[in-house]
Write an enzyme that holds these catalytic residues in place. Structure first.
Site, PDB file in Angstrom:
ATOM      1  N   CYS A 152       0.952  -1.033   0.178  1.00  0.00           N
ATOM      2  CA  CYS A 152      -0.074   0.008   0.012  1.00  0.00           C
ATOM      3  C   CYS A 152       0.683   1.407  -0.088  1.00  0.00           C
ATOM      4  CB  CYS A 152      -0.976  -0.072   1.427  1.00  0.00           C
ATOM      5  SG  CYS A 152      -1.739   1.486   1.258  1.00  0.00           S
ATOM      6  N   CYS A 158      -0.472   6.138   7.004  1.00  0.00           N
ATOM      7  CA  CYS A 158      -1.722   5.993   7.516  1.00  0.00           C
ATOM      8  C   CYS A 158      -1.952   5.611   8.834  1.00  0.00           C
ATOM      9  CB  CYS A 158      -2.276   5.281   6.528  1.00  0.00           C
ATOM     10  SG  CYS A 158      -3.571   3.900   7.197  1.00  0.00           S
ATOM     11  N   PHE A 431     -18.096 -10.589  29.497  1.00  0.00           N
ATOM     12  CA  PHE A 431     -17.765  -9.810  28.502  1.00  0.00           C
ATOM     13  C   PHE A 431     -18.505 -10.445  27.085  1.00  0.00           C
ATOM     14  CE2 PHE A 431     -14.887  -9.384  31.732  1.00  0.00           C
ATOM     15  CZ  PHE A 431     -14.840  -8.223  32.228  1.00  0.00           C
ATOM     16  N   CYS A 527      -7.354  -9.171  24.226  1.00  0.00           N
ATOM     17  CA  CYS A 527      -6.740  -8.583  23.076  1.00  0.00           C
ATOM     18  C   CYS A 527      -5.687  -7.874  23.504  1.00  0.00           C
ATOM     19  CB  CYS A 527      -8.011  -7.691  22.438  1.00  0.00           C
ATOM     20  SG  CYS A 527      -8.813  -6.670  23.614  1.00  0.00           S
TER      21      CYS A 527
HETATM   22  C1  LIG Z   1     -13.298  -8.091  23.594  1.00  0.00           C
HETATM   23  S1  LIG Z   1     -15.036  -7.534  23.263  1.00  0.00           S
HETATM   24  C2  LIG Z   1     -15.449  -9.185  23.457  1.00  0.00           C
HETATM   25  C3  LIG Z   1     -16.857  -9.528  22.866  1.00  0.00           C
HETATM   26  C4  LIG Z   1     -17.334 -10.903  22.642  1.00  0.00           C
HETATM   27  N1  LIG Z   1     -16.853 -11.905  23.681  1.00  0.00           N
HETATM   28  C5  LIG Z   1     -16.835 -11.303  21.161  1.00  0.00           C
HETATM   29  O1  LIG Z   1     -16.212 -12.281  21.186  1.00  0.00           O
HETATM   30  O2  LIG Z   1     -17.516 -10.615  20.253  1.00  0.00           O
HETATM   31  C6  LIG Z   1     -15.164  -7.022  25.194  1.00  0.00           C
HETATM   32  C7  LIG Z   1     -16.576  -6.750  25.352  1.00  0.00           C
HETATM   33  O3  LIG Z   1     -16.676  -6.445  26.862  1.00  0.00           O
HETATM   34  C8  LIG Z   1     -17.699  -5.648  27.070  1.00  0.00           C
HETATM   35  N2  LIG Z   1     -17.385  -4.805  28.297  1.00  0.00           N
HETATM   36  C9  LIG Z   1     -16.596  -3.699  28.344  1.00  0.00           C
HETATM   37  N3  LIG Z   1     -16.422  -3.299  29.730  1.00  0.00           N
HETATM   38  C10 LIG Z   1     -17.290  -4.049  30.376  1.00  0.00           C
HETATM   39  C11 LIG Z   1     -17.873  -4.139  31.738  1.00  0.00           C
HETATM   40  N4  LIG Z   1     -17.230  -3.321  32.625  1.00  0.00           N
HETATM   41  N5  LIG Z   1     -18.845  -5.064  31.862  1.00  0.00           N
HETATM   42  C12 LIG Z   1     -19.406  -5.906  31.110  1.00  0.00           C
HETATM   43  N6  LIG Z   1     -18.952  -5.835  29.621  1.00  0.00           N
HETATM   44  C13 LIG Z   1     -17.934  -4.972  29.556  1.00  0.00           C
HETATM   45  C14 LIG Z   1     -17.655  -4.529  25.719  1.00  0.00           C
HETATM   46  O4  LIG Z   1     -18.875  -3.741  25.647  1.00  0.00           O
HETATM   47  C15 LIG Z   1     -17.349  -5.722  24.726  1.00  0.00           C
HETATM   48  O5  LIG Z   1     -18.513  -6.206  24.197  1.00  0.00           O
END
Ligand SMILES: C[S@@+](CC[C@H](N)C(=O)[O-])C[C@H]1O[C@@H](n2cnc3c(N)ncnc32)[C@H](O)[C@@H]1O
Length: 578
Positions: A152, A158, A431, A527
């Protein structure tokens, strides 16, 4: 450096890149947390500057020859602000910044754009608490060892694909090294157990991506009033300005935000990370929207006037035919569909486009979620398949951005969960987002309970369960940072806990609860390997100052590359109750 690194990770006082880079300057014993293993160097040296190099000398036809670099400072040396230094990049820190040093010195300078093995000229920009410095790259003196031509032309400007000019093998090797060093230095795991040649070695080889381009199913571009053309680092400035932007003046632009600037947009004609049909959409919008006859104006983030804010393009799949289906979402500051009509008419000629949406966002903020949403063409959702399940995706719903590698990730999570498959086990999906992990496991479980803070995600999770006729999943909205003694009363003791927090990792309240509830198995999906290593340490070794005893053994860690050319690393970690 006085503060304990573990506290810094928890408080977020330093960002993870900085924390990691600091490790090889950290005291080898943290008095509060008593390190069990002596620190290995945090950065694995991948190149010795004394080794002969096999690269041709670089040429800079447009630039004057660089001034002779200053003589190398000696050990114990401390850089000064604005000093120009010759550096060697030894590794990558978490956000993809090069970890650089001057020859003969141990002082760490973090430098954006520096790649392992590269020798470069850089200017010191900031000294951070006397512990390390940030430097701005001026030019390459000798290229890095695994150099490839970035496909790219915008890769250097970017900020999205920081390591496109590093061979993919080298990219994943450095990601693996980062995970290993963090597990040793933050997690305090024995490096001999992590990497032994025995089959029970904890740290498994990193899982690469098969497709390293066109892997993103969603891209969000911004409209801007200031076009960013290129940036150029100035060498010979006696004032404090070290960076000059060469903008095209107030020329309208559609593309990606220039790194570090909320108001300057790098004009992007195509993006090698998105699908080919998505590139066709971008090309059509680019050749159309600047026509003065259409009266389309980008939103000005300073004056808060203008119409077009963002262009989001998502690519899914028709679940019956498997062919791509594309959703285009215009985010605008008000609802004026007649202004978008010429664009809509052209975009609908692309056969893959099945949905054109308009999110109207009247706020001055930069978000792409509208207070109102209108369907300008086709249907309001597209579909995608993951592990044999169907998911409906709206303009604003969360969905894993690399579908193909998410399938690989979820398969590994399923294997790591180690379900018996007889439908007897209860899974707690912490989560859970839109419920994707829990739903992919539900058919082999007794019941899945999902927890998530975002109400819209919970609503999507419930919809997804229904769409796939899954009746043994319950999704609950709640903040896992604010749990109290009632948490856990509304579901039976879980056999398997999946925890997939976002970058800050798990709150101490949740760690405490996990150590009390003592589920036989935890699958921690992360992550951010820095907070992941910290949380694994808590769960396995305890938290001395909170009087919490660890009760888990770390069985496996599988790093997975979900996003080639970026610094992101995903890890799946299995913990078993001791
Ligand atoms: C890395 S994502 C994982 C989503 C899901 N497990 C997936 O694989 O698609 C983290 C998730 O944690 C949620 N989250 C962040 N802080 C949180 C909290 N204090 N309590 C509950 N959920 C939370 C976010 O909204 C998000 O959907």
């Amino acid at each position: 450096m006085n503060a304990c690194l573990r506290d810094l990770a928890t408080t977020g006082d330093y960002d993870q890149t900085e924390q990691w880079a600091l490790l090889d300057r950290a005291p080898t014993t943290c008095h509060q947390h008593h390190r069990r293993f002596s620190l290995t160097p945090a950065i694995s040296t991948v190149h010795s500057p004394s080794k002969p190099r096999h690269h041709p000398p670089p040429s800079w036809p447009l630039l004057p020859p660089p001034p002779p670099p200053p003589p190398p400072p000696r050990k114990g040396y401390f850089p000064k602000r604005n000093e120009v230094l010759e550096l060697t990049c030894e590794g990558l820190a978490f956000k993809g910044k090069g970890v650089c040093k001057v020859d003969g010195s141990t002082f760490v300078l973090l430098c954006d754009g520096a790649l392992p093995g590269e020798r470069l000229l850089a200017r010191v920009r900031r000294i951070r608490r006397g512990a390390f410095a940030e430097a701005a790259k001026l030019r390459t003196l000798e290229p890095h060892l695994d150099a490839v031509d970035a496909p790219c032309p915008l890769a250097a400007d970017c900020g999205g694909c920081k390591t496109q000019s590093l061979a993919y093998d080298a990219q994943i090797r450095h990601k693996y090294l980062q995970v290993r060093e963090l597990l040793v230095n933050f997690g305090k795991f024995d490096p001999r157990k992590l990497e032994s040649s025995e089959p029970d070695a904890i740290l498994k080889p990193i899982v690469p991506c098969d497709e390293i381009f066109r892997y993103r199913n969603k891209m969000e571009f911004s409209f801007g009033t200031k076009r960013w053309m290129q940036r150029e680092w100035k060498e010979e400035k006696d004032d404090e300005v070290v960076k000059e932007e060469k903008t095209g003046g107030d020329v309208y632009s559609l593309g990606l935000h220039a790194p570090g600037f909320f108001d300057k947009v790098l004009h992007v004609e195509k993006c090698l990370l998105q699908s080919e049909p998505a590139d066709k959409v971008l090309a059509i919008v680019q050749e159309t929207w600047l026509d003065p006859a259409l009266g389309l104006t980008p939103y000005d983030v300073h004056k808060h006037v203008g119409f077009l804010k963002h262009l989001m393009i998502r690519t899914g799949r028709n679940v019956n035919t498997g062919t791509p289906e594309v959703m285009v979402n215009f985010v605008t500051s008000c609802y004026k569909p007649e202004l978008l009509e010429p664009l809509v008419n052209k975009i609908t000629k692309i056969p893959e486009v099945v949905s054109i949406m308009n999110n109207v966002n009247t706020s001055v903020g930069n978000t792409s979620v509208g207070e109102e949403e209108y369907t300008l063409y086709g249907k309001p959702t597209i579909t995608e398949m993951l592990r044999g399940l169907t998911f409906q995706i709206s303009a604003n719903s969360f969905f894993q951005t690399n579908t193909k590698q998410a399938d690989v990730l979820y398969k590994l999570i399923g294997e790591s969960a180690g379900l018996k498959g007889d439908g007897s086990e209860t899974i707690l999906d912490l989560f859970c987002g839109t419920g994707t992990i829990g739903l992919t496991l539900a058919r082999r479980a007794k019941h899945v309970y999902g927890y998530e803070v975002v109400p819209e995600a919970i609503a999507d999770a419930k919809k997804n369960a229904k769409l796939n006729s899954i009746n043994n999943a319950t999704f609950v909205q709640g903040d896992l940072n604010k749990i109290n003694e009632t948490f856990g009363k509304e579901f039976p003791k879980p056999d398997i806990i999946i925890s997939d927090p976002n970058r800050p990792g798990m709150h101490m309240k949740l760690i405490k609860w996990l150590l009390e509830v003592k589920a036989p198995r935890i699958v921690y999906v992360s992550c951010n390997p820095a907070t992941c290593a910290r949380d694994l340490d808590y769960l396995c070794h305890g938290v001395e100052d909170k009087d919490l005893k660890g009760c888990y053994e770390l069985k496996t860690v599988i790093p997975v590359d979900m996003f080639p050319h970026t610094p992101h690393i995903e890890c799946i970690c299995v913990l078993e109750l001791c």
